[in-house]
Scaffold this motif. Structure first.
Motif, short mmCIF file in Angstrom:
data_model
loop_
_atom_site.label_atom_id
_atom_site.label_comp_id
_atom_site.label_asym_id
_atom_site.label_seq_id
_atom_site.Cartn_x
_atom_site.Cartn_y
_atom_site.Cartn_z
N ALA A 71 0.83 -1.21 0.00
CA ALA A 71 0.00 0.00 0.00
C ALA A 71 0.87 1.26 0.00
CB ALA A 71 -0.94 -0.01 1.21
N VAL A 72 1.88 1.28 0.85
CA VAL A 72 2.78 2.44 0.92
C VAL A 72 3.57 2.58 -0.38
CG1 VAL A 72 4.78 3.43 2.10
CG2 VAL A 72 2.94 2.38 3.44
N TRP A 73 4.07 1.46 -0.90
CA TRP A 73 4.84 1.52 -2.15
C TRP A 73 3.99 2.02 -3.31
CZ3 TRP A 73 6.90 -4.03 -0.94
CH2 TRP A 73 7.93 -3.93 0.00
N LEU A 74 2.72 1.62 -3.35
CA LEU A 74 1.83 2.11 -4.40
C LEU A 74 1.61 3.62 -4.28
CD1 LEU A 74 -1.00 -0.56 -4.80
CD2 LEU A 74 0.58 0.25 -6.55
N VAL A 75 1.41 4.08 -3.07
CA VAL A 75 1.23 5.51 -2.85
C VAL A 75 2.48 6.27 -3.30
CG1 VAL A 75 1.06 7.28 -1.04
CG2 VAL A 75 -0.50 5.31 -1.03
N GLN A 76 3.64 5.75 -2.96
CA GLN A 76 4.89 6.39 -3.38
C GLN A 76 4.99 6.42 -4.90
OE1 GLN A 76 7.64 3.84 -1.34
NE2 GLN A 76 7.67 5.09 0.51
N ALA A 77 4.68 5.29 -5.54
CA ALA A 77 4.82 5.20 -6.99
C ALA A 77 3.80 6.07 -7.73
CB ALA A 77 4.67 3.74 -7.43
N LEU A 78 2.58 6.13 -7.21
CA LEU A 78 1.51 6.82 -7.92
C LEU A 78 1.47 8.32 -7.65
CD1 LEU A 78 -1.40 4.25 -7.38
CD2 LEU A 78 -0.11 4.65 -9.50
N PHE A 79 1.85 8.72 -6.43
CA PHE A 79 1.58 10.09 -6.02
C PHE A 79 2.82 10.92 -5.71
CE2 PHE A 79 -2.37 7.90 -4.13
CZ PHE A 79 -2.98 7.88 -5.37
N ALA A 80 4.00 10.32 -5.80
CA ALA A 80 5.22 11.07 -5.48
C ALA A 80 5.37 12.31 -6.35
CB ALA A 80 6.45 10.17 -5.63
N ASP A 81 4.94 12.22 -7.61
CA ASP A 81 5.04 13.37 -8.51
C ASP A 81 3.79 14.24 -8.50
OD1 ASP A 81 7.57 12.55 -9.33
OD2 ASP A 81 6.75 11.28 -10.93
N GLN A 82 2.76 13.78 -7.80
CA GLN A 82 1.49 14.51 -7.79
C GLN A 82 1.33 15.38 -6.54
OE1 GLN A 82 -0.13 14.06 -10.60
NE2 GLN A 82 1.23 12.39 -11.21
N LEU A 83 1.99 14.96 -5.48
CA LEU A 83 1.86 15.66 -4.20
C LEU A 83 3.08 16.52 -3.92
CD1 LEU A 83 0.46 12.79 -1.95
CD2 LEU A 83 -0.67 14.99 -2.32
N PRO A 84 2.91 17.64 -3.23
CA PRO A 84 4.07 18.37 -2.74
C PRO A 84 4.91 17.47 -1.84
CG PRO A 84 2.05 19.65 -2.46
CD PRO A 84 1.62 18.28 -2.86
N ALA A 85 6.20 17.70 -1.81
CA ALA A 85 7.12 16.82 -1.07
C ALA A 85 6.73 16.67 0.39
CB ALA A 85 8.55 17.34 -1.20
N ASP A 86 6.24 17.76 1.00
CA ASP A 86 5.90 17.68 2.42
C ASP A 86 4.55 17.01 2.67
OD1 ASP A 86 4.59 19.79 1.24
OD2 ASP A 86 4.72 21.11 2.98
N TRP A 87 3.80 16.72 1.61
CA TRP A 87 2.52 16.01 1.76
C TRP A 87 2.69 14.51 1.60
CZ3 TRP A 87 -2.87 17.82 1.77
CH2 TRP A 87 -2.98 19.18 2.04
N LEU A 88 3.70 14.07 0.85
CA LEU A 88 3.85 12.64 0.57
C LEU A 88 4.00 11.80 1.84
CD1 LEU A 88 4.05 10.39 -1.51
CD2 LEU A 88 6.52 10.80 -1.61
N PRO A 89 4.79 12.22 2.85
CA PRO A 89 4.85 11.40 4.07
C PRO A 89 3.49 11.22 4.74
CG PRO A 89 6.66 12.97 4.02
CD PRO A 89 5.74 13.35 2.89
N TRP A 90 2.65 12.24 4.66
CA TRP A 90 1.30 12.11 5.25
C TRP A 90 0.47 11.12 4.45
CZ3 TRP A 90 0.45 13.70 9.98
CH2 TRP A 90 1.25 14.73 10.50
N ALA A 91 0.62 11.11 3.13
CA ALA A 91 -0.08 10.13 2.31
C ALA A 91 0.38 8.71 2.65
CB ALA A 91 0.14 10.43 0.83
N GLU A 92 1.68 8.55 2.84
CA GLU A 92 2.22 7.25 3.21
C GLU A 92 1.68 6.80 4.56
OE1 GLU A 92 6.61 7.82 1.07
OE2 GLU A 92 6.29 8.39 3.16
N ALA A 93 1.71 7.72 5.54
CA ALA A 93 1.23 7.39 6.88
C ALA A 93 -0.26 7.07 6.87
CB ALA A 93 1.53 8.53 7.85
N ILE A 94 -1.03 7.84 6.11
CA ILE A 94 -2.48 7.59 6.03
C ILE A 94 -2.76 6.22 5.43
CG2 ILE A 94 -4.58 8.30 4.81
CD1 ILE A 94 -3.64 11.21 5.29
#
Length: 223
Positions: A71-94
């Motif tokens: 789940a975390v790897w998918l979020v990283q792969a799909l949204f790393a370029d879509q989210l601001p850098a400081d938002w990605l850790p929150w997406a991973e944690a969520i």
């Protein structure tokens, strides 16, 4: 607004992957048993071990860890370029928190499930892999000494946010990233503790099931 949308997608990814009931499936296929009607009624590694034996218990634990990591790897792969850098850790944690919720209250099993230890290790390990061997040491250490699975689960859930605090203090992770992971670890620990309420009541009453070497010693002392 777009970032919020990606956070919601992260939550959905985490929940749906976390909700895959590997323990239920493996025990049903190999033993013909509905795991919800056996032992504690939970679908995680411990009850799968009781119902299906060591191999099924280990497989269940591995798959429960992996589904949250994926789940975390998918979020990283799909949204790393879509989210601001400081938002990605929150997406991973969520996604990690929601994988624990999905595991514990699976939509595929009528909102029943496990206690969340495997997925909790999985999402945290996807962020920082050394948490996985730490988890193994903590869980095995508690099971081999205290011999109570619920204490092992709670000890592990407490170790995860502590590990992320150590990462921050050691300068391995910046504050913005680590804060999301610490909050995620604390939230997941709270969810696990909530799921273990019956176990906590039995612990306080001195009636919690003892497993492993301590159980064997107890049987030898009280034949």
């Amino acid at each position: 607004m777009t970032s919020i949308f990606y956070l919601l997608l992260s939550a959905l990814i985490g929940y749906l992957l976390g909700a895959i009931p590997f323990g239920f499936i493996l025990v049903k296929v190999t033993k013909g048993i509905d795991l919800r009607d056996f032992g504690s009624g939970r679908t995680g590694g411990t009850n799968s071990f009781r119902a299906g034996g060591a191999a099924i218990g280990i497989l269940t634990s591995v798959f429960d860890v992996l589904k949250a990591a994926v789940a975390v790897w998918l979020v990283q792969a799909l949204f790393a370029d879509q989210l601001p850098a400081d938002w990605l850790p929150w997406a991973e944690a969520i996604s990690g928190i929601m994988s624990v919720i999905g595991h514990n209250w699976s939509v595929f099993l009528g909102f029943t499930g496990g206690a969340g230890t495997g997925p909790n290790v999985g999402w945290a390990g996807a962020i920082w892999f050394p948490i996985v061997p730490v988890a193994i040491v903590v869980v095995l250490g508690v099971l081999l000494t205290i011999g109570i699975a619920s204490i092992a689960s709670m000890a592990m859930s407490a170790a995860i946010p502590i590990a992320f605090v150590v990462l921050y203090l050691a300068g391995v992770e910046p504050y913005d990233s680590t804060l999301a992971y610490i909050v995620g670890g604390i939230a997941a620990a709270g969810i696990i503790a909530w799921s273990l309420r019956p176990n906590i009541k039995r612990l306080l009453a001195g009636d919690e099931r003892i497993v492993g070497p301590r159980s064997k010693r107890k049987r030898e002392q009280d034949p």
